[in-house]
Design an enzyme around this catalytic site. Structure first.
Site, mmCIF file in Angstrom:
data_model
loop_
_atom_site.group_PDB
_atom_site.id
_atom_site.type_symbol
_atom_site.label_atom_id
_atom_site.label_comp_id
_atom_site.label_asym_id
_atom_site.label_seq_id
_atom_site.Cartn_x
_atom_site.Cartn_y
_atom_site.Cartn_z
ATOM 1 N N ASN A 38 -13.409 -4.515 2.141
ATOM 2 C CA ASN A 38 -14.530 -3.579 2.226
ATOM 3 C C ASN A 38 -15.480 -3.713 1.038
ATOM 4 O O ASN A 38 -15.056 -4.070 -0.063
ATOM 5 C CB ASN A 38 -14.008 -2.140 2.285
ATOM 6 C CG ASN A 38 -13.213 -1.868 3.544
ATOM 7 O OD1 ASN A 38 -13.599 -2.291 4.626
ATOM 8 N ND2 ASN A 38 -12.092 -1.187 3.405
ATOM 9 N N GLN B 37 -15.923 1.110 0.581
ATOM 10 C CA GLN B 37 -14.929 0.657 -0.389
ATOM 11 C C GLN B 37 -14.435 1.863 -1.189
ATOM 12 O O GLN B 37 -15.121 2.374 -2.063
ATOM 13 C CB GLN B 37 -15.562 -0.383 -1.316
ATOM 14 C CG GLN B 37 -14.613 -1.042 -2.266
ATOM 15 C CD GLN B 37 -15.322 -2.088 -3.128
ATOM 16 O OE1 GLN B 37 -16.541 -2.206 -3.114
ATOM 17 N NE2 GLN B 37 -14.545 -2.818 -3.888
ATOM 18 N N GLU B 38 -13.214 2.318 -0.872
ATOM 19 C CA GLU B 38 -12.668 3.514 -1.521
ATOM 20 C C GLU B 38 -12.421 3.292 -3.010
ATOM 21 O O GLU B 38 -12.796 4.112 -3.836
ATOM 22 C CB GLU B 38 -11.371 3.930 -0.830
ATOM 23 C CG GLU B 38 -10.843 5.258 -1.285
ATOM 24 C CD GLU B 38 -9.636 5.701 -0.497
ATOM 25 O OE1 GLU B 38 -8.759 6.334 -1.114
ATOM 26 O OE2 GLU B 38 -9.548 5.416 0.706
ATOM 27 N N HIS C 213 -10.534 -5.885 -3.374
ATOM 28 C CA HIS C 213 -9.177 -5.970 -2.835
ATOM 29 C C HIS C 213 -9.225 -6.439 -1.389
ATOM 30 O O HIS C 213 -10.170 -6.164 -0.666
ATOM 31 C CB HIS C 213 -8.402 -4.649 -2.966
ATOM 32 C CG HIS C 213 -9.088 -3.446 -2.417
ATOM 33 N ND1 HIS C 213 -10.191 -2.857 -3.009
ATOM 34 C CD2 HIS C 213 -8.811 -2.692 -1.337
ATOM 35 C CE1 HIS C 213 -10.557 -1.798 -2.312
ATOM 36 N NE2 HIS C 213 -9.741 -1.676 -1.288
ATOM 37 N N ASP D 228 0.851 -1.186 0.000
ATOM 38 C CA ASP D 228 0.000 0.000 0.000
ATOM 39 C C ASP D 228 0.893 1.244 0.000
ATOM 40 O O ASP D 228 1.842 1.318 0.778
ATOM 41 C CB ASP D 228 -0.893 -0.020 1.240
ATOM 42 C CG ASP D 228 -2.032 0.969 1.176
ATOM 43 O OD1 ASP D 228 -1.770 2.166 0.910
ATOM 44 O OD2 ASP D 228 -3.174 0.553 1.386
#
Length: 120
Positions: free
Chosen positions: A85, A90-91, A96, A29
């Site tokens: 998420n 969920q961005e 993922h 990340d």
């Protein structure tokens, strides 16, 4: 498509990839919460838990299990949290799975390149 993860898969956006095969890509990340914060994404664009096929989902968890061993061996983690998420939380709208290492003792956040060298 304007999906950042699809761009990472296509090589349009660089990543610190620590594992890749025909179904998934795993990378660090870029805004980690902790040392060794990894994302596992399917190469096929899939929105979330409702739309991912079972074969890919099972493969993602197999890869997560293998990466857990690597994180334990190379970063000496004391635990691992898996997060996936869906919906408004969920961005990035591409399935993922986060692998977030846990350390008993507080760890100073190290540069991603340093963590990458230990995990690649």
């Amino acid at each position: 498509m304007d999906c950042i993860f699809c761009k990472i898969i296509q090589g349009e956006v660089p990543s610190y990839t620590i594992y890749e095969d025909e179904l998934v890509k795993c990378f660090l990340d870029v805004n980690p919460d902790c040392n060794g914060h990894v994302l596992i994404i399917p190469k096929q664009h899939t929105l979330d838990l409702s739309s991912i096929d079972e074969k890919t989902m099972m493969h993602i968890y197999k890869v997560a299990k293998d990466l857990k061993k690597r994180l334990e061996k190379r970063l000496n983690i004391d635990g691992l949290t898996l997060i996936q998420n869906n919906g408004d939380v969920q961005e990035v709208k591409h399935f993922h799975l986060y692998l977030k290492p846990y350390y008993k003792e507080k760890q100073e956040l190290k540069p991603i390149a340093e963590i990458y060298e230990k995990l690649k």
